[in-house]
Design a protein around this motif. Structure first.
Motif, mmCIF file in Angstrom:
data_model
loop_
_atom_site.group_PDB
_atom_site.id
_atom_site.type_symbol
_atom_site.label_atom_id
_atom_site.label_comp_id
_atom_site.label_asym_id
_atom_site.label_seq_id
_atom_site.Cartn_x
_atom_site.Cartn_y
_atom_site.Cartn_z
ATOM 1 N N GLU A 22 41.669 -32.214 1.487
ATOM 2 C CA GLU A 22 40.888 -32.091 0.247
ATOM 3 C C GLU A 22 41.848 -32.123 -0.937
ATOM 4 N N ARG A 23 42.009 -33.298 -1.544
ATOM 5 C CA ARG A 23 43.042 -33.500 -2.545
ATOM 6 C C ARG A 23 42.498 -33.656 -3.963
ATOM 7 N N GLY A 24 41.179 -33.529 -4.146
ATOM 8 C CA GLY A 24 40.587 -33.706 -5.463
ATOM 9 C C GLY A 24 40.338 -35.173 -5.780
ATOM 10 N N ASP A 25 39.893 -35.427 -6.986
ATOM 11 C CA ASP A 25 39.536 -36.780 -7.430
ATOM 12 C C ASP A 25 40.437 -37.218 -8.572
ATOM 13 N N VAL A 26 40.901 -38.467 -8.528
ATOM 14 C CA VAL A 26 41.734 -38.983 -9.614
ATOM 15 C C VAL A 26 40.881 -39.212 -10.849
ATOM 16 N N ALA A 27 41.518 -39.276 -12.012
ATOM 17 C CA ALA A 27 40.818 -39.455 -13.295
ATOM 18 C C ALA A 27 40.404 -40.916 -13.438
ATOM 19 N N ILE A 270 56.755 -22.880 -16.323
ATOM 20 C CA ILE A 270 58.005 -22.267 -16.757
ATOM 21 C C ILE A 270 58.132 -20.870 -16.150
ATOM 22 N N ALA A 271 59.235 -20.633 -15.467
ATOM 23 C CA ALA A 271 59.600 -19.299 -15.010
ATOM 24 C C ALA A 271 60.683 -18.812 -15.965
ATOM 25 N N PRO A 272 60.334 -18.040 -16.991
ATOM 26 C CA PRO A 272 61.316 -17.666 -18.020
ATOM 27 C C PRO A 272 62.572 -17.033 -17.425
ATOM 28 N N GLY A 273 63.712 -17.528 -17.915
ATOM 29 C CA GLY A 273 64.992 -17.034 -17.444
ATOM 30 C C GLY A 273 65.421 -17.571 -16.104
ATOM 31 N N ILE A 274 64.580 -18.416 -15.486
ATOM 32 C CA ILE A 274 64.870 -18.865 -14.123
ATOM 33 C C ILE A 274 64.839 -20.381 -13.983
ATOM 34 N N ALA A 275 63.676 -20.999 -14.266
ATOM 35 C CA ALA A 275 63.533 -22.417 -13.939
ATOM 36 C C ALA A 275 62.371 -23.058 -14.683
ATOM 37 N N SER A 276 62.463 -24.380 -14.795
ATOM 38 C CA SER A 276 61.383 -25.241 -15.259
ATOM 39 C C SER A 276 60.912 -26.041 -14.047
ATOM 40 N N ILE A 277 59.608 -26.062 -13.814
ATOM 41 C CA ILE A 277 59.059 -26.650 -12.597
ATOM 42 C C ILE A 277 58.054 -27.729 -12.975
ATOM 43 N N ALA A 278 58.150 -28.883 -12.338
ATOM 44 C CA ALA A 278 57.172 -29.948 -12.530
ATOM 45 C C ALA A 278 56.616 -30.360 -11.178
ATOM 46 N N VAL A 279 55.312 -30.524 -11.134
ATOM 47 C CA VAL A 279 54.650 -30.946 -9.902
ATOM 48 C C VAL A 279 53.656 -32.040 -10.249
ATOM 49 N N TRP A 280 53.451 -32.956 -9.316
ATOM 50 C CA TRP A 280 52.527 -34.075 -9.543
ATOM 51 C C TRP A 280 51.720 -34.354 -8.299
ATOM 52 N N SER A 281 50.422 -34.298 -8.441
ATOM 53 C CA SER A 281 49.483 -34.755 -7.426
ATOM 54 C C SER A 281 48.250 -35.245 -8.170
ATOM 55 N N PRO A 282 47.894 -36.531 -8.069
ATOM 56 C CA PRO A 282 46.897 -37.135 -8.964
ATOM 57 C C PRO A 282 45.475 -36.607 -8.818
ATOM 58 N N GLY A 283 45.125 -36.047 -7.655
ATOM 59 C CA GLY A 283 43.770 -35.560 -7.457
ATOM 60 C C GLY A 283 43.500 -34.302 -8.260
ATOM 61 N N LEU A 284 42.363 -34.267 -8.970
ATOM 62 C CA LEU A 284 42.044 -33.159 -9.879
ATOM 63 C C LEU A 284 40.930 -32.288 -9.305
ATOM 64 N N ASN A 285 40.945 -31.020 -9.703
ATOM 65 C CA ASN A 285 39.836 -30.142 -9.365
ATOM 66 C C ASN A 285 38.711 -30.323 -10.382
#
Length: 313
Positions: A22-27, A270-285
């Motif tokens: 169940e990955r959601g629907d693309v735009a 953003i995890a302040p003081g720790i890391a910047s995180i980016a994630v990509w999965s095209p299916g939307l809720n």
């Protein structure tokens, strides 16, 4: 946490996501986005020590859409400072990202800079009397400098498709023009807005571009101050409370980090003081946010205890 442990966790998350059905629907209302496979999944974590850990499809550029609003807001604050808040609020909307309902009762002042109406006002600020292409060129250079990568580009096919299908955004811009909160020709403001949303970055580039929000506005890689500490904290606060539209409360509840989503399936967290995180999965809720991206960030923060609500050690 050691680099090897973090990389192992990312690899495990990618493997786990591979088996989710169940990955959601693309735009599909933006034709170029409708062609992207929902099987795509990438994640990148840029840590405060300058390292960047990647897994899955983290090197493939995608249309970041509304994630770009983090960078346009940053640039607008640099351009006009606190005067920006005379034209845009800072409260969650509780409505879909493209809603027009509140503008009538609130005299054309958008609730926050991350809903479409607010981001269109930000674009109007950045236009500053220039041609939209010139203003976009400046914003593009800004994002390239943040990521230290001049290969970042505007996907003009996506921008053209947004212009052809963006009637709701045109209505928002013209409605706010009638209230006096759009100063330029709405067509020019929208041209900049559509180009901004069509920025194409990979997860790796996006995570690096967000690094300045880890450390109160200073790029930890270069030491350059991008924004003041107060503005960095306000941007993070807006990401936490407004970054996922009417799903912002659920994202804060599940993930516990400031985050900004886009209908291209990207999320910057953003995890302040720790890391910047980016994630990509095209299916939307159902609220227009990446379904697997949210789940993956939930899995990551649970395993590494990066929630801003975790007690200090």
């Amino acid at each position: 946490m050691g680099a090897s442990n973090l990389q192992l966790i990312l690899d495990e998350i990618v493997e786990e996501m591979r088996h989710v059905t169940e990955r959601g629907d693309v735009a599909d209302y933006i034709p170029p986005l409708a062609c992207i496979s929902p099987q795509k999944f990438g994640i990148a974590v840029a840590t405060i020590d300058g390292a960047c850990h990647i897994a899955g499809d983290a090197c493939e550029p995608f249309s970041i859409q509304s994630v770009s609003k983090v960078f346009s807001l940053t640039a607008a604050l640099d351009a006009v400072g606190e005067d920006l808040w005379d034209r845009i609020g800072v409260e969650p909307s509780g409505s879909p990202f493209n809603s027009i309902v509140q503008l009538e009762s609130e005299a054309g002042i958008p609730r926050n800079p991350f809903i479409n109406a607010g981001a269109i006002v930000v674009a109007d600020v950045l236009l500053g009397g220039r041609h939209p292409d010139a203003a976009m060129g400046a914003l593009l250079k800004f994002v390239q400098s943040l990521a230290d990568d001049d290969t970042i580009y505007v996907d003009h096919a996506v921008a053209a498709a947004e212009k052809e299908t963006g009637w709701r955004n045109a209505a928002l811009a013209n409605y706010m023009r009638d209230f006096g909160n759009i100063m330029h020709d709405p067509a020019d403001t929208l041209s900049l807005y559509f180009q901004q949303c069509s920025l194409a970055l990979s997860c790796e580039q996006l995570a690096k571009a967000g690094r300045f929000l880890i450390t109160d506005g200073v790029d930890p890689q270069t030491g350059y101050r991008v924004v003041t500490p107060g503005r960095a904290r306000r941007i993070n606060a807006l990401m936490l409370t407004c970054g996922h539209y009417d799903g912002s409360g659920e994202f804060a509840f599940r993930v516990g980090l400031p985050g900004k989503s886009g209908v291209g399936g990207g999320i910057l967290a953003i995890a302040p003081g720790i890391a910047s995180i980016a994630v990509w999965s095209p299916g939307l809720n159902t609220r227009g946010n990446s379904k697997l991206g949210t789940y993956a960030l939930d899995r990551l923060t649970s395993r590494v205890d990066w929630s801003i609500f975790e007690p200090p050690i």
